[in-house]
Design a protein around this motif. Structure first.
Motif, PDB file in Angstrom:
ATOM      1  N   PRO A   1      29.244  32.951  39.997  1.00  0.00           N
ATOM      2  CA  PRO A   1      28.953  33.293  41.394  1.00  0.00           C
ATOM      3  C   PRO A   1      29.558  32.319  42.391  1.00  0.00           C
ATOM      4  O   PRO A   1      30.068  32.728  43.440  1.00  0.00           O
ATOM      5  CB  PRO A   1      27.413  33.259  41.441  1.00  0.00           C
ATOM      6  CG  PRO A   1      26.974  33.484  40.035  1.00  0.00           C
ATOM      7  CD  PRO A   1      28.013  32.832  39.190  1.00  0.00           C
ATOM      8  N   GLU A   2      29.518  31.038  42.077  1.00  0.00           N
ATOM      9  CA  GLU A   2      30.083  30.025  42.974  1.00  0.00           C
ATOM     10  C   GLU A   2      31.583  30.217  43.143  1.00  0.00           C
ATOM     11  O   GLU A   2      32.119  30.141  44.261  1.00  0.00           O
ATOM     12  CB  GLU A   2      29.789  28.630  42.431  1.00  0.00           C
ATOM     13  CG  GLU A   2      30.355  27.505  43.281  1.00  0.00           C
ATOM     14  CD  GLU A   2      30.143  26.143  42.652  1.00  0.00           C
ATOM     15  OE1 GLU A   2      30.848  25.198  43.056  1.00  0.00           O
ATOM     16  OE2 GLU A   2      29.287  26.018  41.758  1.00  0.00           O
ATOM     17  N   ILE A   3      32.265  30.483  42.043  1.00  0.00           N
ATOM     18  CA  ILE A   3      33.712  30.709  42.101  1.00  0.00           C
ATOM     19  C   ILE A   3      34.020  31.954  42.921  1.00  0.00           C
ATOM     20  O   ILE A   3      34.921  31.954  43.776  1.00  0.00           O
ATOM     21  CB  ILE A   3      34.291  30.853  40.678  1.00  0.00           C
ATOM     22  CG1 ILE A   3      34.199  29.526  39.926  1.00  0.00           C
ATOM     23  CG2 ILE A   3      35.741  31.349  40.727  1.00  0.00           C
ATOM     24  CD1 ILE A   3      34.495  29.635  38.441  1.00  0.00           C
ATOM     25  N   ARG A   4      33.265  33.005  42.694  1.00  0.00           N
ATOM     26  CA  ARG A   4      33.513  34.260  43.416  1.00  0.00           C
ATOM     27  C   ARG A   4      33.207  34.115  44.904  1.00  0.00           C
ATOM     28  O   ARG A   4      33.920  34.682  45.739  1.00  0.00           O
ATOM     29  CB  ARG A   4      32.701  35.386  42.766  1.00  0.00           C
ATOM     30  CG  ARG A   4      33.207  35.746  41.371  1.00  0.00           C
ATOM     31  CD  ARG A   4      32.512  36.953  40.794  1.00  0.00           C
ATOM     32  NE  ARG A   4      31.168  36.709  40.319  1.00  0.00           N
ATOM     33  CZ  ARG A   4      30.825  36.463  39.058  1.00  0.00           C
ATOM     34  NH1 ARG A   4      31.765  36.388  38.115  1.00  0.00           N
ATOM     35  NH2 ARG A   4      29.562  36.294  38.713  1.00  0.00           N
ATOM     36  N   ARG A   5      32.165  33.361  45.243  1.00  0.00           N
ATOM     37  CA  ARG A   5      31.880  33.107  46.671  1.00  0.00           C
ATOM     38  C   ARG A   5      33.038  32.362  47.315  1.00  0.00           C
ATOM     39  O   ARG A   5      33.461  32.694  48.431  1.00  0.00           O
ATOM     40  CB  ARG A   5      30.589  32.292  46.825  1.00  0.00           C
ATOM     41  CG  ARG A   5      29.309  33.080  46.673  1.00  0.00           C
ATOM     42  CD  ARG A   5      28.115  32.309  47.223  1.00  0.00           C
ATOM     43  NE  ARG A   5      27.946  30.991  46.623  1.00  0.00           N
ATOM     44  CZ  ARG A   5      27.247  30.750  45.523  1.00  0.00           C
ATOM     45  NH1 ARG A   5      26.667  31.739  44.876  1.00  0.00           N
ATOM     46  NH2 ARG A   5      27.132  29.520  45.060  1.00  0.00           N
ATOM     47  N   ARG A   6      33.529  31.345  46.645  1.00  0.00           N
ATOM     48  CA  ARG A   6      34.618  30.542  47.203  1.00  0.00           C
ATOM     49  C   ARG A   6      35.868  31.395  47.394  1.00  0.00           C
ATOM     50  O   ARG A   6      36.557  31.290  48.421  1.00  0.00           O
ATOM     51  CB  ARG A   6      34.902  29.353  46.280  1.00  0.00           C
ATOM     52  CG  ARG A   6      35.990  28.422  46.810  1.00  0.00           C
ATOM     53  CD  ARG A   6      36.009  27.106  46.053  1.00  0.00           C
ATOM     54  NE  ARG A   6      36.320  27.289  44.641  1.00  0.00           N
ATOM     55  CZ  ARG A   6      35.468  27.046  43.643  1.00  0.00           C
ATOM     56  NH1 ARG A   6      34.243  26.628  43.889  1.00  0.00           N
ATOM     57  NH2 ARG A   6      35.838  27.223  42.385  1.00  0.00           N
ATOM     58  N   GLN A   7      36.173  32.238  46.441  1.00  0.00           N
ATOM     59  CA  GLN A   7      37.386  33.056  46.536  1.00  0.00           C
ATOM     60  C   GLN A   7      37.267  34.093  47.647  1.00  0.00           C
ATOM     61  O   GLN A   7      38.232  34.310  48.405  1.00  0.00           O
ATOM     62  CB  GLN A   7      37.677  33.699  45.175  1.00  0.00           C
ATOM     63  CG  GLN A   7      38.023  32.632  44.145  1.00  0.00           C
ATOM     64  CD  GLN A   7      38.524  33.131  42.807  1.00  0.00           C
ATOM     65  OE1 GLN A   7      39.212  32.388  42.080  1.00  0.00           O
ATOM     66  NE2 GLN A   7      38.204  34.348  42.427  1.00  0.00           N
ATOM     67  N   LEU A   8      36.094  34.712  47.789  1.00  0.00           N
ATOM     68  CA  LEU A   8      35.920  35.663  48.882  1.00  0.00           C
ATOM     69  C   LEU A   8      35.992  34.960  50.232  1.00  0.00           C
ATOM     70  O   LEU A   8      36.612  35.472  51.179  1.00  0.00           O
ATOM     71  CB  LEU A   8      34.580  36.395  48.750  1.00  0.00           C
ATOM     72  CG  LEU A   8      34.263  37.365  49.890  1.00  0.00           C
ATOM     73  CD1 LEU A   8      35.288  38.490  49.957  1.00  0.00           C
ATOM     74  CD2 LEU A   8      32.859  37.922  49.773  1.00  0.00           C
ATOM     75  N   LEU A   9      35.380  33.803  50.325  1.00  0.00           N
ATOM     76  CA  LEU A   9      35.386  33.064  51.588  1.00  0.00           C
ATOM     77  C   LEU A   9      36.807  32.755  52.029  1.00  0.00           C
ATOM     78  O   LEU A   9      37.180  32.969  53.187  1.00  0.00           O
ATOM     79  CB  LEU A   9      34.575  31.776  51.456  1.00  0.00           C
ATOM     80  CG  LEU A   9      34.528  30.881  52.697  1.00  0.00           C
ATOM     81  CD1 LEU A   9      33.951  31.622  53.893  1.00  0.00           C
ATOM     82  CD2 LEU A   9      33.724  29.617  52.414  1.00  0.00           C
TER      83      LEU A   9
END
Length: 224
Positions: free
Chosen positions: A35-43
């Protein structure tokens, strides 16, 4: 601000819905950092586009072959990992300021999951030399609805109640982005936006033999 928007996305919970920016896919994620990786990539994807993009391209919902693992609508993990460079689709077209990371287990798909619709959409932008930061890819329901009996590697149509929540996020994105045009991919997305009172141009969904018409209609909209 994109930071608050992404944080809000990560708060959603729903039955038979996977939230890429909150939930760990214990069966298929390679670590609890998914989830942390996906949040960073979307941001980073949004930060490079909000205030610049003139078009919002909206489909129905996140799919397991796309945003479920990449964290970005209509964008596959394989694209982020450089697996579509033979089609001239490069990871830096998605974002430049961080290195892309996979979140799915390597033994599931060594080169990452890939989504046909995502490849067609990104391929269209590349083939017509359209600045990929002119377009924000999104979904009327921005999370991943799946079939309980089939598991997380399945897709289903979101319910009306789910769409109502998704539309709240869509309105926030429209307010932040101030896009010149909103484009609905397919009948379902067009109907959803119409019910919400959002003016949108409908284009053919590229799946099931619709790729040619999708490209022709998108050319009319983005190559004026």
């Amino acid at each position: 601000m994109p930071e608050q928007f992404v944080a809000s996305l990560g708060c959603y919970e729903g039955a038979a819905v996977f939230n890429p920016w909150k939930d760990v896919d214990s069966q298929h994620d390679q670590s609890e950092q998914g989830p942390e990786i996906r949040r960073r990539q979307l941001l980073h994807y949004l930060q490079e586009r909000i205030g610049i993009a003139d078009t919002l391209l909206c489909a129905e919902a996140i799919g397991y072959q796309g945003g479920h693992f990449s964290g970005i609508p209509m964008t596959s993990e394989r694209l982020l990992l450089g697996g579509l460079q033979h089609k001239n689709i490069h990871p830096e077209m998605v974002f430049k300021n961080i290195s892309p990371q996979r979140t799915s287990r390597v033994d599931l798909k060594p080169h990452g999951f890939t989504e046909p619709t995502a490849t067609i959409v990104w391929g269209f932008l590349v083939d017509h030399e359209i600045d990929t930061r002119r377009v924000v890819l999104w979904n009327a329901f921005p999370w991943h609805p799946y079939h309980l009996d089939k598991g997380l590697l399945s897709n289903r149509t979101p319910t009306d109640a789910e769409l109502a929540v998704g539309h709240q996020m869509l309105n926030q994105l429209l307010e932040q982005g101030q896009f010149k045009q909103t484009v609905a991919i397919g009948e379902k997305s067009a109907l959803q936006l119409q019910q919400l009172g959002i003016a949108a141009v409908k284009v053919r969904h590229p799946a099931n033999g619709g790729a040619g018409k999708f490209r022709a209609q998108m050319s009319d909209l983005l190559l004026k």
